[in-house]
Design a protein around this motif. Structure first.
Motif, PDB file in Angstrom:
ATOM      1  N   TYR A 192       0.810  -1.214   0.000  1.00  0.00           N
ATOM      2  CA  TYR A 192       0.000   0.000   0.000  1.00  0.00           C
ATOM      3  C   TYR A 192       0.846   1.268   0.000  1.00  0.00           C
ATOM      4  O   TYR A 192       0.540   2.225  -0.715  1.00  0.00           O
ATOM      5  CB  TYR A 192      -0.937   0.003   1.210  1.00  0.00           C
ATOM      6  CG  TYR A 192      -1.977   1.088   1.127  1.00  0.00           C
ATOM      7  CD1 TYR A 192      -3.112   0.919   0.344  1.00  0.00           C
ATOM      8  CD2 TYR A 192      -1.818   2.296   1.805  1.00  0.00           C
ATOM      9  CE1 TYR A 192      -4.071   1.918   0.243  1.00  0.00           C
ATOM     10  CE2 TYR A 192      -2.767   3.295   1.712  1.00  0.00           C
ATOM     11  CZ  TYR A 192      -3.885   3.096   0.923  1.00  0.00           C
ATOM     12  OH  TYR A 192      -4.817   4.101   0.814  1.00  0.00           O
ATOM     13  N   GLN A 229       0.267   1.721  -3.614  1.00  0.00           N
ATOM     14  CA  GLN A 229      -1.155   1.900  -3.356  1.00  0.00           C
ATOM     15  C   GLN A 229      -2.006   0.853  -4.106  1.00  0.00           C
ATOM     16  O   GLN A 229      -3.161   1.097  -4.465  1.00  0.00           O
ATOM     17  CB  GLN A 229      -1.643   3.305  -3.726  1.00  0.00           C
ATOM     18  CG  GLN A 229      -1.127   4.405  -2.812  1.00  0.00           C
ATOM     19  CD  GLN A 229       0.313   4.761  -3.130  1.00  0.00           C
ATOM     20  OE1 GLN A 229       0.663   5.042  -4.270  1.00  0.00           O
ATOM     21  NE2 GLN A 229       1.152   4.767  -2.119  1.00  0.00           N
ATOM     22  N   GLY A 242      -8.631   1.007  -8.854  1.00  0.00           N
ATOM     23  CA  GLY A 242      -9.749   1.923  -8.658  1.00  0.00           C
ATOM     24  C   GLY A 242     -10.910   1.788  -9.603  1.00  0.00           C
ATOM     25  O   GLY A 242     -11.847   2.577  -9.526  1.00  0.00           O
ATOM     26  N   ASP A 263      -2.194  -5.264  -5.875  1.00  0.00           N
ATOM     27  CA  ASP A 263      -2.975  -5.474  -4.657  1.00  0.00           C
ATOM     28  C   ASP A 263      -2.912  -6.935  -4.243  1.00  0.00           C
ATOM     29  O   ASP A 263      -3.088  -7.838  -5.067  1.00  0.00           O
ATOM     30  CB  ASP A 263      -4.443  -5.084  -4.892  1.00  0.00           C
ATOM     31  CG  ASP A 263      -4.735  -3.658  -4.482  1.00  0.00           C
ATOM     32  OD1 ASP A 263      -4.230  -3.230  -3.436  1.00  0.00           O
ATOM     33  OD2 ASP A 263      -5.475  -2.970  -5.220  1.00  0.00           O
ATOM     34  N   LYS A 284      -9.045  -1.203   0.736  1.00  0.00           N
ATOM     35  CA  LYS A 284      -9.706  -0.307  -0.218  1.00  0.00           C
ATOM     36  C   LYS A 284     -11.222  -0.513  -0.206  1.00  0.00           C
ATOM     37  O   LYS A 284     -11.995   0.446  -0.247  1.00  0.00           O
ATOM     38  CB  LYS A 284      -9.174  -0.558  -1.629  1.00  0.00           C
ATOM     39  CG  LYS A 284      -7.755  -0.126  -1.862  1.00  0.00           C
ATOM     40  CD  LYS A 284      -7.359  -0.430  -3.298  1.00  0.00           C
ATOM     41  CE  LYS A 284      -5.932  -0.046  -3.591  1.00  0.00           C
ATOM     42  NZ  LYS A 284      -5.549  -0.380  -4.967  1.00  0.00           N
ATOM     43  N   ASP A 318     -12.228   2.921   1.315  1.00  0.00           N
ATOM     44  CA  ASP A 318     -12.472   3.781   0.149  1.00  0.00           C
ATOM     45  C   ASP A 318     -13.851   3.554  -0.482  1.00  0.00           C
ATOM     46  O   ASP A 318     -14.504   4.506  -0.905  1.00  0.00           O
ATOM     47  CB  ASP A 318     -11.393   3.550  -0.920  1.00  0.00           C
ATOM     48  CG  ASP A 318     -10.008   3.928  -0.430  1.00  0.00           C
ATOM     49  OD1 ASP A 318      -9.926   4.735   0.522  1.00  0.00           O
ATOM     50  OD2 ASP A 318      -9.018   3.415  -0.972  1.00  0.00           O
TER      51      ASP A 318
END
Length: 787
Positions: A719, A723, A729, A740, A748, A752
């Motif tokens: 991360y 990220q 995303g 990931d 996330k 998020d």
């Protein structure tokens, strides 16, 4: 008879200690009954069984009261009739007779009649805008299926050929949205999907103002066509200017073209153009306003606030809509939620997760004209009250219910231990008496219990605390995987049990949900295993190699080198990760250095730099490093390169620990083993593979396995450096990037995206994978077997 023993056991299960009492064991009976009384006392003490509750208690404000109705309202109503301000209201007089006279006229009864009166006198209707004094009830309107709705307030676009376009959002495959423009009829807004534009190029604004005018018996809609005022004939849809000034027509409801006539449809409570169509006042609502104004609001000493009036309006609205009222009363005055104690409510909470959904009432604003009145209305309240725009009711919050339910269940399970004890003991003693066997005296019995269960008695306080601070949170996170909890507000709303649906979605690649999260899960899971294996073995063998070197007698200043090598482990990992992230940026130190020494030119000549990655395929994409710079951590077209870079960086972060560990282990190895190997003529490699490696593995195997488990959940490296990217995303990829791992993806999804149910699914699977692999491998190590 044995049945007597069974009946005593059953009695002891209903009232703990009753079976012991029947067996003549009074001390046991007293102790068990005291625990039972505590259990029942907690249930009753946390309940509202003897309290009258009502769904209307959840509404804001206070009632005006029955005294106001029987006194001020009745007096004011009779006064208005006497002064001929209103006519005697036959329906009301009949209603009073129906409920048994004025003595039974409560506030709730008055509200019920107001609701009846407004519904009766405000039917849905049509009126020809050229003949507005004639109303046609909706039920009497001929051929409503032929209605063509006239969209009279919207901005659309027009091209030079007179074709009109409507703007709308389009969702792309990657989850983002864009604008598109579809052909549409400029009055009815009927869409033609065969013509769609991607931009506004060549289009001009065509705005329908919503204003209706009439000239010579023809209705017109005023529009602004490219900044010019024009009018649309609503009979034949022609557009132009008018020879004289038209008359504006007051129209508030939707318009329909039917049989060459234009009708306004009026349905009180309907939202049109962002506003509620109003219920029109009646003579009776005039009397209600007069009583409220003169009896409550005109006198500052008696004046109530807007919450009280909003409560009154909302109660009228609910009585006008019986289905909504029934649902409200059932869900917001629910026995298990509003009356039951901690244990009964707890089990109900976990079983149902709540029944009352979050609602927000605003429809009562359609009663404003009738119950508040405009500035010019008789006995208007507009200068005294401003009703609330909406009344939100939070309903049952499933997360809170789940937590409360788990606490209640765990607490009840501790009490159930005494229930089982009571049943079992009552049966055993009853059987001993029936078979004429010796029954242990109660003092001796409790002494034996203390001696036989001493460990459990001592550990019971710790077990009690552990159940609430450890088991309960773990269970809460686990069972969320079987619910529909998802979305930014789901933590304060109601959700449902959905069984294995979330798990099945991981294997369903056909639906939109499965296609995003299912495919992403297997991609992320595969990389997580690869990452865990590579990052474990690289740091292990990296540390092993350094330990071998530093243990060699040929190396001078070994203490100095050990100190230098241990520094990466001594520096906080987060700081190291941030440094690497900055150093390997597109314009960071590493790339600048490589460019200065000419490496960039070599890579460009080899086709590894300087090209557009989206046009590359096969081996070319595999060696692609970036267009203008080497994209160490952000290459969207070659994620394999980014992953390899992460593995290499992780070696620097992780090898010092194993180096220090193995240095100590190697120092402790008996030197005579190496001397014997030298005598037998073993080479250096043979001594490493036959002596050093087996002994090091023997001592470090459990740690190696735990390191694998730790790297499986190595959130920080992933991360804080990438990220989770590149390519992170997007909904179509389940919001998972190419680097990931499961733990960073879970972060996330929760922080998020608020997709808590799928994150919980992954936590369950991580536990199963890591726990199973770790347990299996540990059980096979010699260190574990010889423990």
């Amino acid at each position: 008879m044995k049945v007597i023993s069974i009946l005593k056991a059953i009695a002891s299960g209903i009232i703990w200690g009753l079976g012991q009492l029947l067996n003549g064991q009074f001390i046991k009976a007293l102790i068990l009954f005291l625990v039972f009384s505590l259990f029942i006392g907690i249930e009753l003490g946390t309940s509202h069984y003897n309290v009258e509750t009502s769904a209307y208690d959840k509404l804001p404000g206070d009632d005006f009261g029955d005294t106001w109705v029987s006194g001020q309202f009745v007096t004011k109503y009779n006064d208005l009739v006497f002064r001929n301000e209103i006519q005697p209201y036959t329906d009301f007089e009949n209603y009073v007779t129906e409920i048994g006279g004025y003595d039974n006229l409560t506030e709730m009864a008055l509200i019920e009649f107001i609701a009846r009166d407004l519904v009766k006198n405000n039917p849905a209707s049509y009126k020809d805008i050229n003949n507005p004094n004639v109303l046609i009830k909706a039920e009497d309107f001929e051929n409503p299926e032929q209605n063509v709705e006239i969209d009279r307030s919207r901005t659309i676009y027009k091209d030079e050929d007179g074709i009109y376009y409507l703007e709308r959002n389009k969702t792309l495959e990657d989850g983002t949205s864009t604008k598109e423009y579809v052909k549409v009829h400029f009055i009815t807004n009927v869409v033609d999907e065969s013509v769609i534009l991607d931009s506004l190029e060549g289009l001009t604004v065509f705005r329908k103002t919503g204003e209706i005018y009439r000239l010579n018996g023809i209705p017109y809609l005023k529009v602004i066509d490219n900044d010019s005022n024009k009018y649309v004939n609503l009979y034949d849809f022609t557009i132009g200017t008018l020879p004289s000034t038209p008359t504006k027509v007051n129209v508030v409801g939707p318009l329909y073209l039917n049989n060459n006539n234009v009708y306004e449809y009026y349905q009180p409570g309907l939202i049109y153009l962002g506003e509620y169509l109003q219920y029109q006042p009646t003579q009776f609502t005039t009397a209600v306003r007069a009583a409220l104004r003169d009896g409550i609001y005109a006198n500052p000493a008696n004046r109530r606030d807007s919450n009280d009036f909003t409560r009154f309006m909302l109660k009228v609205y609910l009585h006008m809509n019986p289905e909504t009222k029934a649902s409200f009363e059932d869900n917001y005055d629910y026995f298990f939620y509003d009356k039951a104690g901690i244990f009964i409510k707890g089990y109900w909470s976990v079983l149902t997760l709540g029944v009352a959904k979050k609602v927000e009432f605003s429809q009562y604003n359609s009663l404003e004209s009738a119950l508040v009145g405009g500035p010019t209305a008789a006995y208007s309240l507009s200068t005294y009250v401003t009703p609330l725009g909406s009344v939100p009711l939070k309903g049952h919050i499933s997360t809170i219910l789940m937590l409360q339910g788990l606490i209640a269940i765990i607490l009840s399970l501790f009490f159930m231990i005494f229930m089982v004890w009571s049943i079992r003991d009552a049966y055993i003693v009853a059987e001993q008496k029936r078979l004429k066997k010796e029954v242990t005296k109660q003092g001796k019995y409790f002494k034996e219990v203390y001696e036989n269960f001493f460990e459990y008695i001592i550990l019971s306080p710790a077990m009690f605390v552990l159940a609430f601070i450890s088991i309960m949170p773990i269970t809460f996170g686990f069972i969320m995987a079987f619910t529909s909890i998802s979305g930014p507000t789901s933590m304060i709303e109601t959700f449902d049990w959905i069984g294995l649906k979330n798990f099945i979605a991981l294997f369903d690649f056909s639906s939109g949900f499965g296609a995003s999260f299912g495919q992403a899960f297997w991609r992320v899971l595969g990389w997580t295993f690869i990452w865990a294996i590579l990052s474990t073995f690289t740091v292990f063998f990296g540390g092993f190699l350094q330990a071998l070197i530093l243990n060699s007698e040929k190396v001078v200043f070994r203490k100095l080198w050990r100190t230098i090598m241990i520094l990466p482990w001594a520096i906080p990992a987060l700081l190291s990760q941030m440094v690497f992230s900055v150093m390997f940026k597109d314009n960071g130190f590493v790339n600048t250095f490589l460019r200065d020494i000419g490496i960039y030119e070599i890579l460009t000549n080899l086709g590894m730099l300087g090209k557009e990655g989206k046009y590359l395929e096969g081996f070319q994409r595999l060696i692609y490093l970036g267009k203008d710079n080497i994209q160490w951590f952000s290459n969207p077209f070659n994620p394999t390169f980014v992953r390899a870079t992460l593995v290499v960086v992780n070696i620097w972060l992780g090898f010092p620990y194993f180096m220090a560990l193995m240095t100590g282990i190697m120092t402790a190895i008996d030197k005579t083993l190496y001397e014997a190997a030298d005598i037998d003529g073993a080479t250096g490699i043979q001594k490493i593979t036959k002596i050093t490696m087996p002994l090091v593995l023997y001592s470090t195997a459990p740690i190696l396995i735990m390191t694998f488990s730790g790297n499986f959940n190595n959130f920080g490296v992933i991360y804080f450096i990438t990220q989770g990217g590149p390519n992170a995303g997007n909904f179509s990829r389940g919001f998972a990037g190419d680097t990931d791992i499961l733990i960073s993806w879970m972060y996330k999804l929760t922080v998020d995206e608020s997709i808590y149910n799928m994150a919980s699914v992954f936590s369950v699977l991580i536990f199963l994978f890591v726990g199973s692999i770790s347990a299996w491998n540990l059980s096979r190590t010699k260190a574990f077997q010889e423990d």
